[in-house]
Design an enzyme around this catalytic site. Structure first.
Site, PDB file in Angstrom:
ATOM      1  N   ARG A   1       0.837  -1.197   0.000  1.00 19.51           N
ATOM      2  CA  ARG A   1       0.000   0.000   0.000  1.00 19.51           C
ATOM      3  C   ARG A   1       0.873   1.249   0.000  1.00 19.51           C
ATOM      4  NH1 ARG A   1      -3.568  -0.301   4.877  1.00 19.51           N
ATOM      5  NH2 ARG A   1      -3.811  -2.417   4.072  1.00 19.51           N
TER       6      ARG A   1
ATOM      7  N   ASP B   1     -14.541  -5.244   6.303  1.00 19.00           N
ATOM      8  CA  ASP B   1     -15.219  -6.519   6.565  1.00 19.00           C
ATOM      9  C   ASP B   1     -16.084  -6.385   7.805  1.00 19.00           C
ATOM     10  OD1 ASP B   1     -13.587  -8.587   4.708  1.00 19.00           O
ATOM     11  OD2 ASP B   1     -12.198  -7.146   5.593  1.00 19.00           O
TER      12      ASP B   1
ATOM     13  N   GLY C   1      -5.315   2.390   7.667  1.00 20.91           N
ATOM     14  CA  GLY C   1      -5.449   0.945   7.806  1.00 20.91           C
ATOM     15  C   GLY C   1      -6.840   0.443   7.468  1.00 20.91           C
TER      16      GLY C   1
ATOM     17  N   MET D   1      -5.752  -3.560  14.787  1.00 24.42           N
ATOM     18  CA  MET D   1      -4.732  -4.136  15.666  1.00 24.42           C
ATOM     19  C   MET D   1      -3.657  -3.126  16.074  1.00 24.42           C
ATOM     20  SD  MET D   1      -4.250  -7.838  13.737  1.00 24.42           S
ATOM     21  CE  MET D   1      -3.528  -8.698  15.140  1.00 24.42           C
TER      22      MET D   1
END
Length: 244
Positions: free
Chosen positions: A25, A212, A90, A188
């Site tokens: 990314r 998700d 993220g 995370m």
């Protein structure tokens, strides 16, 4: 070389750093958006590029996955490279039913099941928060671009929910209590980033794309070729970075 994990010279790292978990990314954004991007570190295949965007020097660097990895790289950037601002970009799993795939979440604060905060020897539970002036710019950018976004608490876990042994025994028990307390998404890394920023008196913002849903099994962005689907997040992050 300032650290064993970063081959860049101090003058090769900008004061503002974008921090995706995925080094690919970082490569994608540097090559697509930066003027004159330069690969300044590839130690352990964690890629760092520095270039300019709208005339502003910016570095983008992968952080790896989890609090330990993101905590290490963000601490080194703040402490050894004199970075002032880190913007995490993220992905995250949705914990609330109203979130749609592709929505952005700006982390106001972070809760965790990690022991990361133990290093500060605090007699209680520490809840690190965003740097408000970065959040303010991010919200303004999202509104300007008509990008769906939410602001609130995120849950930074040491466990990837699908692989959590407890989750396999009692489905959803790993995240449902956090959702009940109002956490919007699970990632995370945000807790470690915000804690490092607080400890070192630096600035941090975590921008997360809801990819998700934990609530709705079939609500997710396509798994293949996801990076181009994160453009809204990149747009807002670059907008904020260009103003610092």
């Amino acid at each position: 070389m300032a650290t064993p994990h970063n081959a860049a010279d101090i003058n090769q790292i900008a004061k503002t750093v974008l921090l995706p978990g995925d080094s690919q990314r970082a490569k994608y954004i540097a090559e697509k958006y930066f003027e004159n991007p330069e690969l300044v570190s590839d130690v352990r295949n964690v890629l760092a590029y520095t270039g300019t965007y709208k005339g502003k020097p910016i570095t983008i660097m992968g952080s790896g996955m989890g609090a330990a990895s993101a905590g290490l790289y963000s601490y080194e950037l703040y402490h050894f490279y004199n970075v002032e601002n880190i913007i995490r970009i993220g992905t995250a799993g949705g914990l609330q039913p109203n979130l749609e795939p592709g929505d952005l979440v700006f982390a106001l604060t972070a809760s965790t099941d990690s022991a990361y905060g133990n290093q500060y020897a605090l007699k209680g539970t520490f809840s690190p928060a965003v740097s408000y002036h970065l959040l303010e710019k991010a919200v303004a950018s999202a509104k300007n671009h008509n990008i769906s976004h939410h602001v609130g608490t995120v849950f930074s876990s040491d466990y990837f929910s699908d692989y959590n042994a407890l989750n396999q025994i009692t489905q959803e028990s790993a995240w449902k209590p956090w959702a009940k307390m109002g956490c919007l998404v699970q990632d995370m890394e945000t807790y470690a980033l915000y804690s490092n920023a607080a400890w070192l008196s630096k600035n941090a913002l975590s921008i997360l794309t809801h990819t998700d849903s934990c609530v709705h099994e079939h609500k997710h962005l396509p798994y293949e070729n996801r990076i181009p689907l994160l453009e809204n997040m990149f747009t807002v992050a670059l907008d904020v970075a260009s103003q610092l």
